[in-house]
Design a protein around this motif. Structure first.
Motif, PDB file in Angstrom:
ATOM      1  N   ARG A 165      11.710   4.286  10.871  1.00  0.00           N
ATOM      2  CA  ARG A 165      10.579   4.913  11.553  1.00  0.00           C
ATOM      3  C   ARG A 165      10.698   6.433  11.485  1.00  0.00           C
ATOM      4  NH1 ARG A 165       8.786   5.754  17.172  1.00  0.00           N
ATOM      5  NH2 ARG A 165       6.562   5.287  17.274  1.00  0.00           N
ATOM      6  N   TRP A 166      11.889   6.971  11.744  1.00  0.00           N
ATOM      7  CA  TRP A 166      12.105   8.413  11.649  1.00  0.00           C
ATOM      8  C   TRP A 166      11.849   8.907  10.233  1.00  0.00           C
ATOM      9  CZ3 TRP A 166      12.746  13.031  13.784  1.00  0.00           C
ATOM     10  CH2 TRP A 166      13.411  14.035  13.071  1.00  0.00           C
ATOM     11  N   ASN A 167      12.413   8.233   9.256  1.00  0.00           N
ATOM     12  CA  ASN A 167      12.248   8.617   7.863  1.00  0.00           C
ATOM     13  C   ASN A 167      10.774   8.628   7.473  1.00  0.00           C
ATOM     14  OD1 ASN A 167      12.116   7.267   4.804  1.00  0.00           O
ATOM     15  ND2 ASN A 167      13.522   8.990   5.007  1.00  0.00           N
ATOM     16  N   TYR A 168      10.049   7.591   7.876  1.00  0.00           N
ATOM     17  CA  TYR A 168       8.623   7.525   7.564  1.00  0.00           C
ATOM     18  C   TYR A 168       7.876   8.697   8.186  1.00  0.00           C
ATOM     19  CZ  TYR A 168       3.744   6.393   7.756  1.00  0.00           C
ATOM     20  OH  TYR A 168       2.381   6.480   7.649  1.00  0.00           O
ATOM     21  N   ALA A 169       8.138   8.978   9.460  1.00  0.00           N
ATOM     22  CA  ALA A 169       7.420  10.048  10.155  1.00  0.00           C
ATOM     23  C   ALA A 169       7.690  11.401   9.517  1.00  0.00           C
ATOM     24  CB  ALA A 169       7.813  10.066  11.631  1.00  0.00           C
ATOM     25  N   THR A 170       8.925  11.642   9.066  1.00  0.00           N
ATOM     26  CA  THR A 170       9.219  12.936   8.440  1.00  0.00           C
ATOM     27  C   THR A 170       8.454  13.100   7.136  1.00  0.00           C
ATOM     28  OG1 THR A 170      11.178  12.140   7.214  1.00  0.00           O
ATOM     29  CG2 THR A 170      11.536  12.990   9.446  1.00  0.00           C
ATOM     30  N   VAL A 171       8.324  12.032   6.363  1.00  0.00           N
ATOM     31  CA  VAL A 171       7.653  12.131   5.064  1.00  0.00           C
ATOM     32  C   VAL A 171       6.153  12.351   5.235  1.00  0.00           C
ATOM     33  CG1 VAL A 171       7.071  10.902   2.947  1.00  0.00           C
ATOM     34  CG2 VAL A 171       9.403  10.811   3.826  1.00  0.00           C
ATOM     35  N   VAL A 172       5.498  11.534   6.052  1.00  0.00           N
ATOM     36  CA  VAL A 172       4.052  11.701   6.201  1.00  0.00           C
ATOM     37  C   VAL A 172       3.749  13.044   6.852  1.00  0.00           C
ATOM     38  CG1 VAL A 172       3.834  10.521   8.446  1.00  0.00           C
ATOM     39  CG2 VAL A 172       1.909  10.540   6.841  1.00  0.00           C
ATOM     40  N   TRP A 173       4.597  13.475   7.790  1.00  0.00           N
ATOM     41  CA  TRP A 173       4.425  14.807   8.394  1.00  0.00           C
ATOM     42  C   TRP A 173       4.538  15.901   7.332  1.00  0.00           C
ATOM     43  CZ3 TRP A 173       8.108  18.600   7.985  1.00  0.00           C
ATOM     44  CH2 TRP A 173       7.775  19.814   8.597  1.00  0.00           C
ATOM     45  N   GLY A 174       5.574  15.833   6.486  1.00  0.00           N
ATOM     46  CA  GLY A 174       5.802  16.883   5.498  1.00  0.00           C
ATOM     47  C   GLY A 174       4.657  17.015   4.516  1.00  0.00           C
TER      48      GLY A 174
ATOM     49  N   VAL B  58       0.430   4.602   6.106  1.00  0.00           N
ATOM     50  CA  VAL B  58       1.238   3.577   6.766  1.00  0.00           C
ATOM     51  C   VAL B  58       1.605   2.471   5.783  1.00  0.00           C
ATOM     52  CG1 VAL B  58       1.165   1.753   8.522  1.00  0.00           C
ATOM     53  CG2 VAL B  58       0.398   4.058   9.087  1.00  0.00           C
ATOM     54  N   ARG B  59       0.743   2.215   4.806  1.00  0.00           N
ATOM     55  CA  ARG B  59       1.029   1.168   3.805  1.00  0.00           C
ATOM     56  C   ARG B  59       2.354   1.431   3.093  1.00  0.00           C
ATOM     57  NH1 ARG B  59      -3.111  -1.495   0.328  1.00  0.00           N
ATOM     58  NH2 ARG B  59      -4.248  -2.693   1.878  1.00  0.00           N
ATOM     59  N   VAL B  60       2.642   2.713   2.824  1.00  0.00           N
ATOM     60  CA  VAL B  60       3.889   3.052   2.132  1.00  0.00           C
ATOM     61  C   VAL B  60       5.085   2.746   3.033  1.00  0.00           C
ATOM     62  CG1 VAL B  60       5.216   4.914   1.080  1.00  0.00           C
ATOM     63  CG2 VAL B  60       2.740   4.814   0.745  1.00  0.00           C
ATOM     64  N   GLY B  61       4.997   3.157   4.291  1.00  0.00           N
ATOM     65  CA  GLY B  61       6.098   2.892   5.211  1.00  0.00           C
ATOM     66  C   GLY B  61       6.348   1.411   5.416  1.00  0.00           C
ATOM     67  N   GLU B  62       5.287   0.633   5.532  1.00  0.00           N
ATOM     68  CA  GLU B  62       5.444  -0.812   5.723  1.00  0.00           C
ATOM     69  C   GLU B  62       6.051  -1.461   4.486  1.00  0.00           C
ATOM     70  OE1 GLU B  62       1.901  -1.686   8.983  1.00  0.00           O
ATOM     71  OE2 GLU B  62       1.506  -2.020   6.843  1.00  0.00           O
ATOM     72  N   ALA B  63       5.714  -0.947   3.301  1.00  0.00           N
ATOM     73  CA  ALA B  63       6.271  -1.513   2.073  1.00  0.00           C
ATOM     74  C   ALA B  63       7.775  -1.299   1.984  1.00  0.00           C
ATOM     75  CB  ALA B  63       5.596  -0.888   0.856  1.00  0.00           C
ATOM     76  N   LEU B  64       8.274  -0.274   2.677  1.00  0.00           N
ATOM     77  CA  LEU B  64       9.710  -0.004   2.675  1.00  0.00           C
ATOM     78  C   LEU B  64      10.428  -0.693   3.827  1.00  0.00           C
ATOM     79  CD1 LEU B  64       9.785   3.761   1.655  1.00  0.00           C
ATOM     80  CD2 LEU B  64      10.009   1.733   0.222  1.00  0.00           C
TER      81      LEU B  64
ATOM     82  N   ASP C 133       6.147  -0.765  13.449  1.00  0.00           N
ATOM     83  CA  ASP C 133       5.754   0.061  14.591  1.00  0.00           C
ATOM     84  C   ASP C 133       5.658   1.527  14.177  1.00  0.00           C
ATOM     85  OD1 ASP C 133       5.038   0.676  17.215  1.00  0.00           O
ATOM     86  OD2 ASP C 133       7.123   1.008  17.827  1.00  0.00           O
ATOM     87  N   LEU C 134       4.953   1.796  13.083  1.00  0.00           N
ATOM     88  CA  LEU C 134       4.887   3.139  12.520  1.00  0.00           C
ATOM     89  C   LEU C 134       3.737   3.939  13.132  1.00  0.00           C
ATOM     90  CD1 LEU C 134       5.457   2.251   8.767  1.00  0.00           C
ATOM     91  CD2 LEU C 134       7.151   3.009  10.442  1.00  0.00           C
ATOM     92  N   PRO C 135       3.924   5.239  13.365  1.00  0.00           N
ATOM     93  CA  PRO C 135       2.845   6.077  13.876  1.00  0.00           C
ATOM     94  C   PRO C 135       1.741   6.209  12.831  1.00  0.00           C
ATOM     95  CG  PRO C 135       4.715   7.432  13.206  1.00  0.00           C
ATOM     96  CD  PRO C 135       5.169   6.004  13.123  1.00  0.00           C
ATOM     97  N   ALA C 136       0.483   6.169  13.274  1.00  0.00           N
ATOM     98  CA  ALA C 136      -0.627   6.108  12.322  1.00  0.00           C
ATOM     99  C   ALA C 136      -1.650   7.221  12.508  1.00  0.00           C
ATOM    100  CB  ALA C 136      -1.325   4.753  12.427  1.00  0.00           C
ATOM    101  N   THR C 137      -1.367   8.206  13.357  1.00  0.00           N
ATOM    102  CA  THR C 137      -2.249   9.355  13.526  1.00  0.00           C
ATOM    103  C   THR C 137      -1.391  10.613  13.521  1.00  0.00           C
ATOM    104  OG1 THR C 137      -2.122   9.490  15.946  1.00  0.00           O
ATOM    105  CG2 THR C 137      -3.762   7.968  15.012  1.00  0.00           C
TER     106      THR C 137
END
Length: 335
Positions: free
Chosen positions: A156-165, A191-197, A201-205
């Motif tokens: 979850r942290w990794n996903y949030a850092t990437v979409v944020w960046g 979010v599709r990318v994060g779920e594929a990995l 419970d990924l942030p979506a906004t």
């Protein structure tokens, strides 16, 4: 006579072909099959955002910076990647290995361009490869705490850092950035990318991502690895400004951070005149490079692939079954 911008663009394209595309895009299909939209398809926010390669690169640099504020991720990179320069005895020195940083950037670009514009099969193959690599990243930090790249909290942290960046670099430095609902659509789609990995419970906004990142603050810290590779410690290291590990790219990444993360990274804004000058110079450089090079070849191939119409993207990208257990050598052989 070619302009200076066109000369630089030509050099950039040649370098990208030689250093990135030829090494990390092997086996990725962008031209076919006809009508396959991949994971997102034409008209998507992801197609628009990722087509601007200079801001995509900057976004990934920013994502890597904030990601490394998690001590577990610092030690994952220290123990399991080529990011850390190592001495003759194999022990990491605390400095960044430029070649290792370039390899990480190459893999990241192939993944985020491939999952954006590649065929459905290409995107799924890339996701399987990254998941397989994550399965091999397990160990223990020097303070005795275990780390595991399959940990849902880490994902979850990794996903949030990437979409944020990526979204932050796009919003600040793209010539015509998405705003309002357009940018929110990017957050929803990604979010599709994060779920594929394997993320859940990924942030979506945009707001959810910002809240998610700040919620991890009690777990974050500057490890020696991070401290040695940032701020004044990079001055005079000889790395060219546009390359990973340079003092300028380090400044650009820290300048994008949320205020709380800037405090953690000991970032101090220059005076308003210098700050505006630096940001303007970076904005001009990134957009001039994009204007001179034009859309990514992969983006053009994907548009041609769906020119006659496209089917609906797959409904679900999350893994449908457990992955086979592979060694790191087996994963690298298939990458």
């Amino acid at each position: 006579m070619p302009s200076r911008a066109n000369i630089l663009a030509t050099r950039f394209e040649r370098a990208f072909d030689a250093d990135i595309r030829s090494r990390f895009f092997r086996g990725l299909d962008f031209a076919g099959p006809a009508g396959d939209p991949g994971w997102f398809g034409p008209g998507s926010a992801v197609w628009y955002v990722h087509s601007h390669l200079p801001t995509l690169i900057l976004g990934l640099v920013g994502a890597a910076y904030i990601e490394g504020l998690d001590p577990s991720i610092s030690w994952m990179g220290y123990d399991h990647s080529r990011l850390a320069k190592r001495g003759e005895d194999g022990v990491p020195t605390g400095e960044i290995d430029p070649e290792g940083a370039a390899v990480r950037l190459g893999h990241s670009l192939s993944f985020f361009i491939g999952t954006a514009y590649g065929s459905t099969a290409t995107a799924e193959r890339l996701a399987r490869t990254v998941r397989a690599m994550h399965h091999t990243v397990k160990g223990t930090r020097p303070d005795g705490l275990p780390y595991d790249a399959d940990d849902p909290e880490w994902l979850r942290w990794n996903y949030a850092t990437v979409v944020w960046g990526i979204a932050t670099a796009h919003e600040r430095y793209h010539r015509r950035p998405l705003r309002g609902d357009g940018l929110e659509r990017y957050y929803r789609e990604f979010v599709r990318v994060g779920e594929a990995l394997g993320g859940t419970d990924l942030p979506a906004t945009k707001a959810e991502v910002a809240d998610c990142l700040e919620s991890y603050l009690p777990r974050l810290a500057l490890t020696p690895i991070k401290a040695f590779g940032t701020g004044p410690n990079l001055e005079g290291n000889g790395v060219r400004p546009w390359e990973p590990g340079s003092a300028f790219m380090d400044w650009a990444a820290r300048d994008m951070l949320p205020a709380w993360a800037q405090k953690l990274a000991l970032y101090r804004r220059p005076n308003p005149v210098v700050l505006r000058a630096r940001r303007t110079a970076l904005w001009v450089a990134l957009n001039a490079l994009h204007d001179a090079t034009g859309p990514l070849p992969e983006f053009r191939e994907a548009r041609a692939r769906v020119a006659g119409g496209a089917t609906a993207p797959v409904a679900r990208t999350a893994p449908a079954a457990p992955d086979p257990v592979l060694t790191r050598e087996q994963v690298e052989a298939t990458a």
